[in-house]
Design an enzyme around this catalytic site. Structure first.
Site, PDB file in Angstrom:
ATOM      1  N   LYS A 179     -86.932 120.166  77.668  1.00  0.00           N
ATOM      2  CA  LYS A 179     -85.754 120.702  78.349  1.00  0.00           C
ATOM      3  C   LYS A 179     -84.628 120.924  77.349  1.00  0.00           C
ATOM      4  O   LYS A 179     -84.041 119.973  76.834  1.00  0.00           O
ATOM      5  CB  LYS A 179     -85.243 119.764  79.441  1.00  0.00           C
ATOM      6  CG  LYS A 179     -84.234 120.493  80.333  1.00  0.00           C
ATOM      7  CD  LYS A 179     -83.371 119.561  81.156  1.00  0.00           C
ATOM      8  CE  LYS A 179     -82.086 119.201  80.478  1.00  0.00           C
ATOM      9  NZ  LYS A 179     -81.180 120.321  80.207  1.00  0.00           N
ATOM     10  N   GLU A 254     -81.343 109.298  70.376  1.00  0.00           N
ATOM     11  CA  GLU A 254     -80.397 109.539  69.269  1.00  0.00           C
ATOM     12  C   GLU A 254     -79.077 109.909  69.916  1.00  0.00           C
ATOM     13  O   GLU A 254     -78.955 110.968  70.522  1.00  0.00           O
ATOM     14  CB  GLU A 254     -80.927 110.642  68.353  1.00  0.00           C
ATOM     15  CG  GLU A 254     -80.311 110.568  66.983  1.00  0.00           C
ATOM     16  CD  GLU A 254     -79.170 111.538  66.814  1.00  0.00           C
ATOM     17  OE1 GLU A 254     -78.008 111.096  66.978  1.00  0.00           O
ATOM     18  OE2 GLU A 254     -79.418 112.710  66.541  1.00  0.00           O
ATOM     19  N   CYS A 288     -73.346 114.767  65.541  1.00  0.00           N
ATOM     20  CA  CYS A 288     -73.384 113.341  65.918  1.00  0.00           C
ATOM     21  C   CYS A 288     -72.972 112.447  64.766  1.00  0.00           C
ATOM     22  O   CYS A 288     -72.372 111.400  64.969  1.00  0.00           O
ATOM     23  CB  CYS A 288     -74.770 112.972  66.435  1.00  0.00           C
ATOM     24  SG  CYS A 288     -76.088 113.441  65.330  1.00  0.00           S
ATOM     25  N   GLU A 389     -66.145 108.713  70.888  1.00  0.00           N
ATOM     26  CA  GLU A 389     -66.631 109.947  70.269  1.00  0.00           C
ATOM     27  C   GLU A 389     -65.932 111.145  70.913  1.00  0.00           C
ATOM     28  O   GLU A 389     -66.008 111.335  72.122  1.00  0.00           O
ATOM     29  CB  GLU A 389     -68.141 110.063  70.461  1.00  0.00           C
ATOM     30  CG  GLU A 389     -68.720 111.268  69.761  1.00  0.00           C
ATOM     31  CD  GLU A 389     -70.227 111.365  69.891  1.00  0.00           C
ATOM     32  OE1 GLU A 389     -70.729 111.272  71.021  1.00  0.00           O
ATOM     33  OE2 GLU A 389     -70.897 111.532  68.860  1.00  0.00           O
TER      34      GLU A 389
HETATM   35  P1  NDP Z   1     -75.467 115.095  77.434  1.00  0.00           P
HETATM   36  O1  NDP Z   1     -75.882 113.847  76.767  1.00  0.00           O
HETATM   37  O2  NDP Z   1     -75.119 115.041  78.874  1.00  0.00           O
HETATM   38  O3  NDP Z   1     -76.605 116.216  77.299  1.00  0.00           O
HETATM   39  C1  NDP Z   1     -77.671 116.196  76.392  1.00  0.00           C
HETATM   40  C2  NDP Z   1     -78.960 116.644  77.100  1.00  0.00           C
HETATM   41  O4  NDP Z   1     -79.294 115.707  78.117  1.00  0.00           O
HETATM   42  C3  NDP Z   1     -78.831 117.994  77.785  1.00  0.00           C
HETATM   43  O5  NDP Z   1     -80.065 118.680  77.710  1.00  0.00           O
HETATM   44  C4  NDP Z   1     -78.515 117.584  79.199  1.00  0.00           C
HETATM   45  O6  NDP Z   1     -78.797 118.576  80.136  1.00  0.00           O
HETATM   46  C5  NDP Z   1     -79.422 116.386  79.360  1.00  0.00           C
HETATM   47  N1  NDP Z   1     -79.059 115.475  80.435  1.00  0.00           N
HETATM   48  C6  NDP Z   1     -77.840 115.272  80.998  1.00  0.00           C
HETATM   49  N2  NDP Z   1     -77.910 114.355  81.984  1.00  0.00           N
HETATM   50  C7  NDP Z   1     -79.200 113.949  82.046  1.00  0.00           C
HETATM   51  C8  NDP Z   1     -79.918 113.017  82.863  1.00  0.00           C
HETATM   52  N3  NDP Z   1     -79.309 112.312  83.809  1.00  0.00           N
HETATM   53  N4  NDP Z   1     -81.237 112.852  82.644  1.00  0.00           N
HETATM   54  C9  NDP Z   1     -81.862 113.543  81.685  1.00  0.00           C
HETATM   55  N5  NDP Z   1     -81.259 114.460  80.903  1.00  0.00           N
HETATM   56  C10 NDP Z   1     -79.942 114.655  81.062  1.00  0.00           C
HETATM   57  O7  NDP Z   1     -74.316 115.721  76.606  1.00  0.00           O
HETATM   58  P2  NDP Z   1     -73.052 116.519  77.125  1.00  0.00           P
HETATM   59  O8  NDP Z   1     -73.309 117.930  76.972  1.00  0.00           O
HETATM   60  O9  NDP Z   1     -72.620 116.122  78.499  1.00  0.00           O
HETATM   61  O10 NDP Z   1     -71.982 115.996  76.103  1.00  0.00           O
HETATM   62  C11 NDP Z   1     -71.290 114.810  76.384  1.00  0.00           C
HETATM   63  C12 NDP Z   1     -70.952 114.101  75.110  1.00  0.00           C
HETATM   64  O11 NDP Z   1     -72.146 113.626  74.498  1.00  0.00           O
HETATM   65  C13 NDP Z   1     -70.322 114.976  74.048  1.00  0.00           C
HETATM   66  O12 NDP Z   1     -68.975 115.160  74.253  1.00  0.00           O
HETATM   67  C14 NDP Z   1     -70.630 114.193  72.826  1.00  0.00           C
HETATM   68  O13 NDP Z   1     -69.696 113.153  72.704  1.00  0.00           O
HETATM   69  C15 NDP Z   1     -71.988 113.619  73.100  1.00  0.00           C
HETATM   70  N6  NDP Z   1     -73.100 114.406  72.499  1.00  0.00           N
HETATM   71  C16 NDP Z   1     -73.744 113.878  71.445  1.00  0.00           C
HETATM   72  C17 NDP Z   1     -74.741 114.594  70.837  1.00  0.00           C
HETATM   73  C18 NDP Z   1     -75.477 114.056  69.670  1.00  0.00           C
HETATM   74  O14 NDP Z   1     -76.011 114.821  68.899  1.00  0.00           O
HETATM   75  N7  NDP Z   1     -75.578 112.761  69.524  1.00  0.00           N
HETATM   76  C19 NDP Z   1     -75.097 115.936  71.276  1.00  0.00           C
HETATM   77  C20 NDP Z   1     -74.385 116.382  72.444  1.00  0.00           C
HETATM   78  C21 NDP Z   1     -73.424 115.632  73.010  1.00  0.00           C
HETATM   79  P3  NDP Z   1     -77.749 119.730  80.507  1.00  0.00           P
HETATM   80  O15 NDP Z   1     -76.701 119.799  79.468  1.00  0.00           O
HETATM   81  O16 NDP Z   1     -78.586 120.931  80.541  1.00  0.00           O
HETATM   82  O17 NDP Z   1     -77.189 119.344  81.841  1.00  0.00           O
END
Ligand code: NDP
Length: 495
Positions: A179, A254, A288, A389
């Site tokens: 996904k 991660e 990240c 973050e």
């Molecule tokens: P998320 O952690 O919500 O999203 C990352 C992935 O997880 C996306 O594919 C998302 O789907 C999916 N996801 C969200 N909720 C669920 C769930 N309940 N079960 C399974 N999969 C899920 O990141 P956000 O976009 O909301 O960002 C929020 C914060 O996370 C950022 O502001 C940042 O601080 C951090 N972040 C950290 C990253 C890293 O590389 N460590 C990368 C991105 C964000 P979808 O988006 O399609 O709904």
């Protein structure tokens, strides 16, 4: 505003492309212009079930797990070649979808090909172990694929994060339900098309698109998924870990970071400022491992801040595909609002806003999600902008006086992803690094990473590792096999 033609994205289930049909669609927006340029099917729980069933059937059939490592390696090498062949298509697509500059997107595409090549080689290396346990037994350990793997990736490196998971998962012989983020699904879809083009057997690779709340959650809940590999926010990671506990899945996470970049006074000012800028502002801070907390020794603090701010103000923010742009927009309006709200929190907490702090609404950038490179000084460790973050072009610069204080400040958050130390004293550099609770570290650099090395964090920055041999381990089970070479009674019971 919408463009006249949009790309109709599809899902990929059991070797078939699935159009949105009756499903709701999710608009995909170019973050530089605010324009909708694609529509994404909102997958359902039923779609996830179909994809998981296909992946399970393909796994159990042995069509992928049962072929030789040499054969799988050949597929991976072909994928790497195709990624390079489609580079001119992938690079601008990534810029359109995520906002990153063409230069950054170019690095990602090159790394994506290199990652497939790395795992194509690694999977052919000898593995397993034998033990001398005494006659007549022979003991050995073999590695096997885990089974059906749920791969969930974020929006900051849409192509590369997909590859970091898909390449080792496939190398090890697993089948996948993947996904991408609903925010940036375009290059991941192209990647799946490449996998189809090289002839990966039907059912081995499945992609269901849609929201994390529905599709992501259904993948994590499925009793037929054996492993979840996730990259994203810590909050989501915690939720996934709890949900996965119900079916005792393997989980690799991660997550986020608030990574310290420690600068001692025995360094060259121009050099350390330059690395500091790169550490936080590359990728518009949506990385990240970003060096979002710069800790500078008090003896050079004022000079460091002055030069850092002078240079931060000159960073060219703009459309990722425009000549001379150094950083692009934030990925979405929602994310921009989150970053801007943290800037307000910083001001309310009493930090000094040394530069930036605003959305950019001039020079043709008014419809995009652009935020000025932002620097806070005069911060204290209890502030939210120091602890949480932000994931944008926002940095805090803190002061320390001794090595011990630097280490304590550096370790003073719930995160433990990355850390850097700048010093000309080699022994001190190593001494400090050994005391930092972080999984990815640098001495006199901040940022470079390699397919060969494990990527992941301590503390709330995650569990498990991507990349390297450790990244392959995540996608393998180990089985001990004990063989009796002289078959006869045990003779333990006398009755
Ligand atoms: P998320 O952690 O919500 O999203 C990352 C992935 O997880 C996306 O594919 C998302 O789907 C999916 N996801 C969200 N909720 C669920 C769930 N309940 N079960 C399974 N999969 C899920 O990141 P956000 O976009 O909301 O960002 C929020 C914060 O996370 C950022 O502001 C940042 O601080 C951090 N972040 C950290 C990253 C890293 O590389 N460590 C990368 C991105 C964000 P979808 O988006 O399609 O709904």
């Amino acid at each position: 505003m919408t463009t006249t033609t949009t790309i109709d994205l599809k899902m990929y289930i059991n070797g078939e492309w699935v159009a949105s049909g009756d499903r709701t669609t999710i608009p995909v927006i170019n973050p530089a212009s605010g324009e909708v340029f694609a529509q994404l099917p909102q997958g359902t729980v039923a779609d996830v079930k179909e994809a998981v069933d296909a992946a399970r059937k393909a796994f159990d059939s042995g069509v992928w797990s049962g072929i030789s490592a040499q054969e799988r390696s050949t597929y991976l090498l072909k994928i790497a070649d195709k990624i390079e062949e489609y580079q001119d298509e992938l690079v601008p697509l990534e810029t359109q979808d995520n906002g990153k500059t063409l230069t950054e997107a170019g690095f990602d595409v090159a790394d994506a090909a290199a990652c497939f090549r790395y795992y194509a080689g690694l999977i052919k290396a000898p593995d397993g172990q034998t033990y001398h346990v005494g006659d007549p037994m022979q003991a050995m350990v073999v590695r096997e694929p885990v089974g059906v793997c749920g791969l969930i990736v974020p929006w900051n490196f849409p192509l590369l994060m997909s590859v970091w998971k898909i390449a080792p998962a496939l190398a090890a012989g697993n089948t996948i339900v993947f996904k991408p983020s609903e925010v940036t699904p375009v290059t991941p879809q192209k990647l799946i098309a490449i996998l189809e083009e090289v002839g990966i057997p039907k059912g081995v690779v499945n992609m269901v698109t849609g929201t994390g709340a529905e599709v992501g959650n259904a993948i994590v809940e499925s009793a037929d998924v054996d492993l979840i590999s996730f990259t994203g926010g810590t909050k989501t990671g915690k939720h996934i870990m709890k949900t996965a506990a119900d079916t005792v899945k393997k989980v690799s996470l991660e997550l986020g970071g608030k990574s310290p970049n420690i600068v001692f006074d025995d360094t060259d000012l121009e050099t350390v400022v330059d690395h500091g800028l790169f550490g936080i502002f590359y990728g518009t801070g949506q990385v990240c491992s970003a060096g979002s907390r710069i800790l500078v020794q008090d003896t050079i603090y004022d000079k460091y801040v002055e030069r850092f701010v002078e240079r931060a103000k000159k960073i060219k923010v703009g459309f990722g595909n425009a000549e001379g742009t150094e950083i692009g927009p934030l990925v979405s309006q929602q994310h921009m609002e989150k970053v801007l709200s943290y800037i307000e929190i910083g001001k309310e907490e009493g930090a000094t806003l040394a530069c930036g702090g605003n959305r950019i609404t001039t020079g043709g950038l008014e419809n995009g999600y652009f935020v000025e490179p932002t620097v806070f000084t005069n911060v204290t460790s209890d502030m939210r902008i120091v602890q949480e973050e932000i994931f944008g072009p926002v940095v805090v610069i803190q002061k320390f006086s001794t090595e011990e204080e630097a280490i304590a400040l550096a370790n003073g958050t719930v995160y433990g992803l990355a850390a850097g130390v700048f010093t000309n004293d080699g022994a001190r550099g190593m001494r400090v690094i050994k005391k930092l609770k972080a999984g990815i570290t640098w001495i006199n650099a901040f940022g470079p990473t390699y397919n060969e090395a494990p990527w992941g964090g301590y503390k709330q920055s995650g569990v498990g590792r991507n990349l390297g041999t450790f990244g392959l381990d995540e996608f393998q089970e180990v089985k001990q096999i004990n063989v009796n070479l002289e078959v006869g009674p045990v003779g333990y019971f006398q009755s």
